[in-house]
Each structure stands twice: as C-alpha cells, then as structure tokens.
Motif scaffolding. Structure first.
Motif, mmCIF file in Angstrom:
data_model
loop_
_atom_site.group_PDB
_atom_site.id
_atom_site.type_symbol
_atom_site.label_atom_id
_atom_site.label_comp_id
_atom_site.label_asym_id
_atom_site.label_seq_id
_atom_site.Cartn_x
_atom_site.Cartn_y
_atom_site.Cartn_z
ATOM 1 N N LEU A 78 0.840 -1.196 0.000
ATOM 2 C CA LEU A 78 0.000 0.000 0.000
ATOM 3 C C LEU A 78 0.876 1.247 0.000
ATOM 4 O O LEU A 78 1.994 1.241 0.519
ATOM 5 C CB LEU A 78 -0.900 0.024 1.243
ATOM 6 N N THR A 79 0.360 2.320 -0.557
ATOM 7 C CA THR A 79 1.048 3.606 -0.434
ATOM 8 C C THR A 79 0.892 4.102 0.998
ATOM 9 O O THR A 79 0.105 3.552 1.795
ATOM 10 C CB THR A 79 0.457 4.650 -1.388
ATOM 11 N N GLU B 178 -2.722 5.129 1.647
ATOM 12 C CA GLU B 178 -3.602 3.953 1.684
ATOM 13 C C GLU B 178 -3.420 3.196 2.998
ATOM 14 O O GLU B 178 -4.411 2.745 3.607
ATOM 15 C CB GLU B 178 -3.281 3.043 0.495
ATOM 16 N N SER C 238 -11.156 4.171 -3.155
ATOM 17 C CA SER C 238 -11.228 3.335 -4.347
ATOM 18 C C SER C 238 -9.889 2.649 -4.629
ATOM 19 O O SER C 238 -9.844 1.449 -4.953
ATOM 20 C CB SER C 238 -11.653 4.180 -5.552
ATOM 21 N N ARG C 239 -8.789 3.395 -4.511
ATOM 22 C CA ARG C 239 -7.468 2.804 -4.750
ATOM 23 C C ARG C 239 -7.164 1.711 -3.724
ATOM 24 O O ARG C 239 -6.568 0.683 -4.047
ATOM 25 C CB ARG C 239 -6.386 3.883 -4.689
ATOM 26 N N THR C 240 -7.578 1.940 -2.486
ATOM 27 C CA THR C 240 -7.346 0.953 -1.431
ATOM 28 C C THR C 240 -8.158 -0.305 -1.699
ATOM 29 O O THR C 240 -7.680 -1.435 -1.515
ATOM 30 C CB THR C 240 -7.699 1.540 -0.055
ATOM 31 N N ARG C 241 -9.401 -0.122 -2.166
ATOM 32 C CA ARG C 241 -10.250 -1.274 -2.490
ATOM 33 C C ARG C 241 -9.621 -2.133 -3.594
ATOM 34 O O ARG C 241 -9.722 -3.362 -3.579
ATOM 35 C CB ARG C 241 -11.627 -0.794 -2.944
ATOM 36 N N GLN C 242 -8.979 -1.479 -4.554
ATOM 37 C CA GLN C 242 -8.379 -2.227 -5.659
ATOM 38 C C GLN C 242 -7.363 -3.234 -5.147
ATOM 39 O O GLN C 242 -7.122 -4.262 -5.793
ATOM 40 C CB GLN C 242 -7.704 -1.260 -6.644
ATOM 41 N N LYS C 243 -6.786 -2.951 -3.981
ATOM 42 C CA LYS C 243 -5.733 -3.828 -3.463
ATOM 43 C C LYS C 243 -6.234 -4.843 -2.437
ATOM 44 O O LYS C 243 -5.633 -5.910 -2.296
ATOM 45 C CB LYS C 243 -4.618 -2.970 -2.848
ATOM 46 N N LYS D 23 -11.517 8.777 -3.906
ATOM 47 C CA LYS D 23 -10.472 8.242 -4.781
ATOM 48 C C LYS D 23 -9.479 7.392 -3.992
ATOM 49 O O LYS D 23 -9.040 6.333 -4.449
ATOM 50 C CB LYS D 23 -9.738 9.381 -5.488
ATOM 51 N N LEU D 24 -9.139 7.865 -2.787
ATOM 52 C CA LEU D 24 -8.237 7.098 -1.940
ATOM 53 C C LEU D 24 -8.879 5.779 -1.524
ATOM 54 O O LEU D 24 -8.238 4.716 -1.545
ATOM 55 C CB LEU D 24 -7.859 7.914 -0.697
#
Length: 461
Positions: free
Chosen positions: A384-385, A388, A431-436, A428-429
């Motif tokens: 994760l970033t 995230e 959503s990006r976390t969900r992708q992972k 957006k944050l």
C-alpha cells in the motif's frame, strides 16, 4: 554532541525534598515511575555532597548514602545480590570517610569474602547479615541504602533475600533505612509472603516520579536550542510538550527532530504547521521513539495496560477497566476524569497500535504492524502507499465502526487539512485501497461506504 537530559540538569526540587524528608525521619520510601523518567538520576543526586548539604543542612554529615545499581548484578541470584550490595557499601565507605577506626570496614571486607567464596551455601546469607550488622552497629553515621533498578531482583530472586532485608531493617531501624526505585509498586510485581513482609515497610510511603512539567520542558528546550544553535518558537515548545508529554527520552528525540527541521533562522509563524507536520511524520517512524514507547509499555502491569487501552475503546464499559488509579499516579494519564487522555501523543499512537495487535485473529483483512504487511484471507496483498496504509490502519483499529470523513482526513492527511480535502479526494483514496484489498473492487466485501455517514471496515464480507 547530544545534550543529555537528566534530572540533574532539570532537578525536581519537590521530589528531592520528599526524599530527604524521608531520610531525616529514617523512613523507608519507594520511588515509582515509568522507564527513564529520572528515578535513577534522583537517587544518584542524593549521593552528591552539594545536594546533601542543600537539603540536610548541617545534618548532612550525620548520614552516609550507599547507591546500588542492580543493573550491575552479574547474575540474578541471591549471591550476586549480596555481592553487589557489599561491594557498593565498601566503595561508599572508602570514599565517604565514614569509618573512623577502620574496624567496621575490615568486618565488611571479611564478610564480603564469605559471600563471594563461601565454604557452603549457608555462609552466604550469614556473611551478608554480619556485614549489615557491622554497618548498622559500628558506623557513627546513619546509613541510607539507595536501591536502584530493583525490579529485576524483586521478580527474579529468592524472596528470603527481602525477608532478610526486612529483618535487618527492624534490627537497625534507628541507623539504617532503604530507598528503592522501581517501575511498579512491589505488590504489582510479586505477592508472595516474603515480598509482602518487605513491602510492608514502604506502606503509605510511595513517591511517584511523573514526566517533566511544562516549566521543566520549557527550560530544557531553551537549553537545547542554545546548545544546538537552533531556534524554537512558542508553537514548537507546545508541539514538543504534546508529542513527548514531558518524558525525557521522548522529549530529547522530539527536540532533535524538530531542531533538524527548524534550523537557526527565526521562522514566520505561518510556517510552523508545515514543519510540525514534517516532524510528526518523522516521529511516527523514529526508531528511538518506538523503542522507548515499547519499553514503557512492557514495564507496565497488565492492569495499567488495560486502563490505557480502555481510553481508546469505542465500545465497552463506561467506567474505566484495569488499574486506572496507578496509571494516573505515574503520570501516564492526565486531565480531569471526564477528559482523561494519555500523557504523550507519541505514546498515545503506540497504545492505539497495541489495540490492533490485541485484536483476535480472524478471516478477512489482517494487518501486521511490525512489518507493515497486509493480508486478506491469508494472502498478502500488493504494498500500500503511505496514504492507503494510514486509511486502512484507521479503519482496522475501529473494525466495524463508522469513521466519518473528518476522522479520515485527520488520520490520513492531518488535522490542518480538514478544510482542504474534499469528498472526491477521499473517495479516490478509498477506491485505490479497495483495488488492493477487495477480491472484487466493484462489489466490496470489506471496505464499505455508507453514503452520507462515512466508511468502515468489516471482519467478514
């Protein structure tokens, strides 16, 4: 060169007054405080002639102080305990000119040989008792034993040692007394009969050493700035007080990090929030901060740990659990009863991580705080970033609870961004976390959005 932060450089006059008052009364006193708050410095200060004269006046010559650091024990045994006490006593007597005819010192030296090279195990406590009798009966001065770092012996050696110390005190109480320094009160460490007998002579005589107060913090930061050639604003001092809570090691680390960022020039006050944000990010990852917080945590009793964890529970009993009184007495918890909080921001964040660690293992999302790795249903996800990970850590620490957008912004970006981060940026944050973390990000099972309310992480999808 680092500037050491000790009680000697920022003395607690009230603490020293209490210590020397107990000396005047030849009353045993237990000094209690969390790791590295200055207990050792206080006891060592009592052996300094200038300090003795300041607090005892002309009566200073009537006492001899014998300081023993039990971290120097060669092994955790009865014999090693007695050996260190007698060796320290002989050193103090030689240096303090306490023996007029030398006979007491010769008796102690002979007893010391009986401790280190005994003909039988029975000779060890007998030789020690003979030495202590010589100290109590033959010396003109009253003897004050300063037992520092006594936690290890209390927990690790035969209780008869302390029963013997109690008997010696009862026999020589007009000329011999004990002052001890430990992280916890004796009954919190051990409760067998022998320790209870020893603990009894300290009943109602406990001095709690709390972290540095606001004036002492200001004094230290001013001296640090002068020594390190940096500039601290009033806002900087407030930041250091908030993050360290006055704990000497945390304060020194915070001052060093902040000094590295501020430099020598005077800043415009509008720049403080930028520098403080940078300092906070560094402190959250700083190895010295993490090590010291871990040391404080492991030195607490289970009851004290439970009391600190209770402060962060979103649910559970309304009245405190665990030993809240002890946590307050040690200065770990500050504020009025209705607004209690952990004394230091750095340690507060450490306690929050302990809540996550204590969470029972379950299917779904798992976070390994030591490695920073995240697992979902037993499989490790891609890294994760930073943002995230902070989002996930917030939600993981409040599993099943809704976190509104303000809580998200404060935990992820910082409270100074509350008016700058909009809903779209948060989404957006998320959503990006969900992708992972989600098996199917279009149909989330774990990281849920509750329209108009916030976000939450659930254990099972």
């Amino acid at each position: 060169m680092p500037m050491p932060l000790t009680r000697a450089s920022s003395p607690r006059h009230a603490d020293l007054q209490a210590l020397f008052q107990s000396v005047r009364e030849m009353r045993c006193l237990s000094v209690v405080g969390v790791s590295n708050t200055g207990k050792s410095a206080l006891l060592r200060a009592m052996t300094q002639p200038d300090t003795e004269r300041r607090y005892l006046g002309g009566a200073a010559d009537e006492y001899i102080f014998i300081y023993i650091d039990f971290n120097q024990m060669l092994e955790m045994t009865e014999q090693a305990f007695y050996e260190l006490v007698l060796r320290s006593a002989m050193d103090a007597l030689r240096n303090g000119q306490a023996v007029s005819d030398g006979e007491a010192l010769r008796q102690i030296q002979a007893s010391y040989t009986g401790v280190v090279a005994p003909a039988s195990s029975f000779e060890i406590p007998l030789s020690f008792s003979k030495a202590m009798a010589a100290i109590g009966d033959r010396l003109e001065q009253k003897v004050v034993f300063l037992f520092d770092e006594l936690d290890g012996p209390i927990a690790g050696i035969d209780g008869r040692v302390f029963l013997n110390l109690r008997a010696l005190y009862d026999r020589h109480r007009l000329g011999l007394t004990y002052i001890t320094a430990t992280n916890c009160r004796f009954p919190q460490m051990r409760q067998d009969r022998d320790i209870a007998e020893f603990s009894e002579i300290f009943s109602h005589h406990t001095l709690y050493v709390a972290p540095l107060n606001a004036a002492e913090i200001a004094d230290y930061t001013a001296r640090f700035a002068a020594t390190e050639h940096v500039t601290f604003s009033d806002e900087d001092v407030t930041f250091m007080r908030t993050w360290s809570g006055g704990h000497p090691v945390l304060l020194e680390t915070t001052a060093r990090v902040l000094g590295m960022l501020t430099g020598k020039p005077v800043r415009d006050s509008s720049e403080d929030w930028i520098i403080h944000r940078q300092a906070a990010e560094i402190l959250k990852q700083d190895l010295n901060v993490q090590t010291e917080c871990r040391k404080i945590w492991h030195d607490l009793t289970p009851g004290e740990q439970d009391a600190l964890l209770w402060l962060h529970r979103a649910d559970g009993p309304e009245t405190p659990v665990g030993d809240m009184d002890s946590a307050v007495a040690k200065g770990l918890v500050v504020g009025e009863e209705a607004e209690r909080r952990i004394f230091s921001r750095a340690f507060d964040e450490f306690v929050q991580r302990q809540m996550v660690i204590r969470r029972p293992a379950r299917e779904g999302v798992q976070v390994d705080l030591d490695s920073g790795e995240v697992w979902v249903n037993g499989a490790q996800i891609p890294p994760l970033t930073n943002l995230e990970y902070r989002l996930l850590l917030l939600l993981y620490g409040r599993m099943g609870k809704i976190c509104d957008k303000y809580e998200v912004v404060e935990a992820v970006w910082g409270e100074e961004y509350l008016d700058q981060v909009d809903d779209a940026r948060i989404e957006k944050l998320v959503s990006r976390t969900r992708q992972k973390i989600e098996p199917d990000a279009a149909n989330p099972r774990y990281l849920l959005t509750l329209r108009g309310r916030g976000y939450k992480l659930v254990a099972d999808g």
